[in-house]
Design an enzyme around this catalytic site. Structure first.
Site, short mmCIF file in Angstrom:
data_model
loop_
_atom_site.label_atom_id
_atom_site.label_comp_id
_atom_site.label_asym_id
_atom_site.label_seq_id
_atom_site.Cartn_x
_atom_site.Cartn_y
_atom_site.Cartn_z
N HIS A 75 0.84 -1.20 0.00
CA HIS A 75 0.00 0.00 0.00
C HIS A 75 0.88 1.26 0.00
O HIS A 75 0.60 2.23 -0.69
CB HIS A 75 -0.95 0.02 1.20
CG HIS A 75 -1.76 -1.22 1.32
ND1 HIS A 75 -2.36 -1.61 2.48
CD2 HIS A 75 -2.06 -2.18 0.41
CE1 HIS A 75 -3.00 -2.75 2.28
NE2 HIS A 75 -2.82 -3.13 1.03
N HIS A 231 -9.33 -2.18 -4.12
CA HIS A 231 -8.18 -2.50 -3.29
C HIS A 231 -7.19 -3.41 -4.03
O HIS A 231 -5.97 -3.27 -3.87
CB HIS A 231 -8.58 -3.13 -1.95
CG HIS A 231 -7.41 -3.28 -1.07
ND1 HIS A 231 -6.90 -2.24 -0.32
CD2 HIS A 231 -6.54 -4.31 -0.90
CE1 HIS A 231 -5.79 -2.64 0.28
NE2 HIS A 231 -5.55 -3.89 -0.05
N ASP A 235 -3.16 -2.79 -4.58
CA ASP A 235 -2.07 -3.76 -4.37
C ASP A 235 -1.21 -3.90 -5.62
O ASP A 235 0.02 -3.98 -5.54
CB ASP A 235 -2.64 -5.14 -4.02
CG ASP A 235 -3.17 -5.23 -2.60
OD1 ASP A 235 -2.78 -4.42 -1.75
OD2 ASP A 235 -3.97 -6.15 -2.35
N HIS A 258 -0.61 -10.99 -5.05
CA HIS A 258 0.79 -10.54 -5.00
C HIS A 258 1.75 -11.46 -5.74
O HIS A 258 2.67 -11.00 -6.40
CB HIS A 258 1.24 -10.39 -3.55
CG HIS A 258 0.56 -9.28 -2.85
ND1 HIS A 258 0.64 -7.97 -3.28
CD2 HIS A 258 -0.26 -9.27 -1.77
CE1 HIS A 258 -0.08 -7.21 -2.47
NE2 HIS A 258 -0.64 -7.97 -1.56
ZN LIG Z 1 -3.65 -4.78 0.11
#
Ligand SMILES: [Zn+2]
Length: 278
Positions: A75, A231, A235, A258
Site C-alpha cells: 500500500h 483494493h 495492491d 501478490h
Molecule cells: Zn492490500
C-alpha cells in the site's frame, strides 16, 4: 521523462502491523539518493534497498534480506509510485509498515501535507511494445501496449457480498487519490484461525480491514460499492512500483494476487524485448 522526487520534510506514522500485530513507528526522511532505502533502527540501523529480486509474496509483499525483513510494503509503495516519491529513507523500529486504516489514504494525506520536492534525476518510463500473458492456476495477467498506463482488474469470489467485480481505470495521480487510495484491504472471518496459525493477520481488526463472515460484511458501510476490486488495483500498483519506472501499457488482471503481480514484474525485468525505455 519526469523528474524523481522526495518529500520536503519528515513524516511520522505510528501504528500496528496487520500481520505482526506489533506497534511500529515509521519515520519518512527526505533523501537525494534516488532510491528507496529502509533503515531498521531496531537492528543496528541495518539498511535495505528496495530490490525486486528480494521481494517475496505471502498475503503481502515482503522485502527479505539476510539481515532482516520488511513486510506489508504494497500500500505504501503504491502511494510512493503515484505521488512521484522515488527517493526516500524509511526508518522503522519493527518489521512491518503500519496498516493504518487498511487503505493507502492516510499515507497520501500525510505525504501531500509534507510536500514533494523534485530532484535533478529523471525517472525512466517503461513502454510495453508486445503483448504477453502470465498465468498461475486459474489466475492470469495479460499486458498489452497502450498509449496510457491502465489497469483492468477482475475479481471473482464465491461470496454474496463480493461476487464478480471489474474495474478499468487510467492510472494517474488524480484517479489514484480519489478512486483507489481510500479502498481498504479485506479478509474473511473463516480464514483468520489458519492465518494466525501461520503468524499472519495478528494485528487484523475491524478498524483496519473490511471483514466478511459467511454471508455479509460485518463492519460496513463500504467506501465504494466495488471497494474490493479497487483494493486489488491498489495492491497491483504497489507491486508495479518495483519496476522503478513510470509505465505506459495496459495491465489486465484476472483473479490475481501478490504472487502473480510479482511474476509480471520479473517477466518485464527479465524480458527487455517486450518493452523499451521512453
Ligand atoms: Zn492490500
Amino acid at each position: 521523462m519526469i523528474q524523481k522526487g522526495t518529500i520536503k520534510k519528515e513524516v511520522l506514522f505510528s501504528g500496528i502491523g496487520v500481520h505482526s500485530g506489533k506497534q511500529v513507528e515509521l519515520w519518512l526522511k527526505p533523501s537525494s539518493s534516488g532510491e528507496i532505502i529502509f533503515r531498521r533502527i531496531d537492528l543496528d540501523n541495518s539498511e535495505f534497498h528496495l530490490d525486486p529480486k528480494k521481494i517475496e509474496a505471502k498475503n503481502c509483499s515482503i522485502l527479505v534480506t539476510k539481515k532482516g525483513r520488511i513486510q506489508t510494503l504494497e500500500h505504501f509503495m503504491a502511494v510512493l509510485f503515484m505521488l512521484g516519491v522515488d527517493s526516500l529513507i524509511l526508518e522503522l523500529n519493527g518489521e512491518e509498515i503500519p496498516i493504518v486504516d487498511g487503505s493507502a489514504f492516510p499515507f497520501v494525506e500525510a505525504i501531500l501535507k509534507a510536500g514533494i520536492k523534485p530532484l535533478q534525476e529523471k525517472k525512466k518510463s517503461i513502454k510495453i511494445l508486445k503483448p504477453f500473458i502470465i498465468q498461475e492456476e486459474d489466475a492470469l495477467i495479460s499486458v498489452v501496449p497502450d498509449s496510457d498506463f491502465r489497469i483492468t482488474y477482475l475479481i471473482e469470489y464465491d461470496h454474496p457480498a463480493i461476487e464478480s467485480q471489474e474495474l478499468s481505470l487510467s492510472i494517474n495521480k488524480e484517479n489514484f487519490i480519489k478512486q483507489i487510495a481510500p479502498a481498504r484491504t479485506f479478509g474473511f472471518l473463516k480464514d483468520v484461525p489458519a492465518l494466525r496459525a501461520q503468524g499472519l493477520a495478528l494485528g487484523g481488526s475491524l478498524e483496519n480491514a473490511i471483514v466478511l463472515d459467511e454471508r455479509s460484511i460485518i463492519n460496513g458501510p463500504l467506501r465504494f460499492p466495488d471497494e474490493f476490486v479497487r483494493h486489488k488495483i491498489l495492491d497491483f500498483i504497489g507491486d508495479l512500483f518495483l519496476l522503478n519506472s513510470s509505465i505506459i501499457g495496459h495491465f489486465k488482471a484476472h483473479r490475481a494476487g501478490h504472487s502473480l503481480h510479482l511474476k509480471a514484474v520479473h517477466f518485464i525485468l527479465d524480458n527487455p524485448e517486450y518493452w523499451t525505455y521512453e
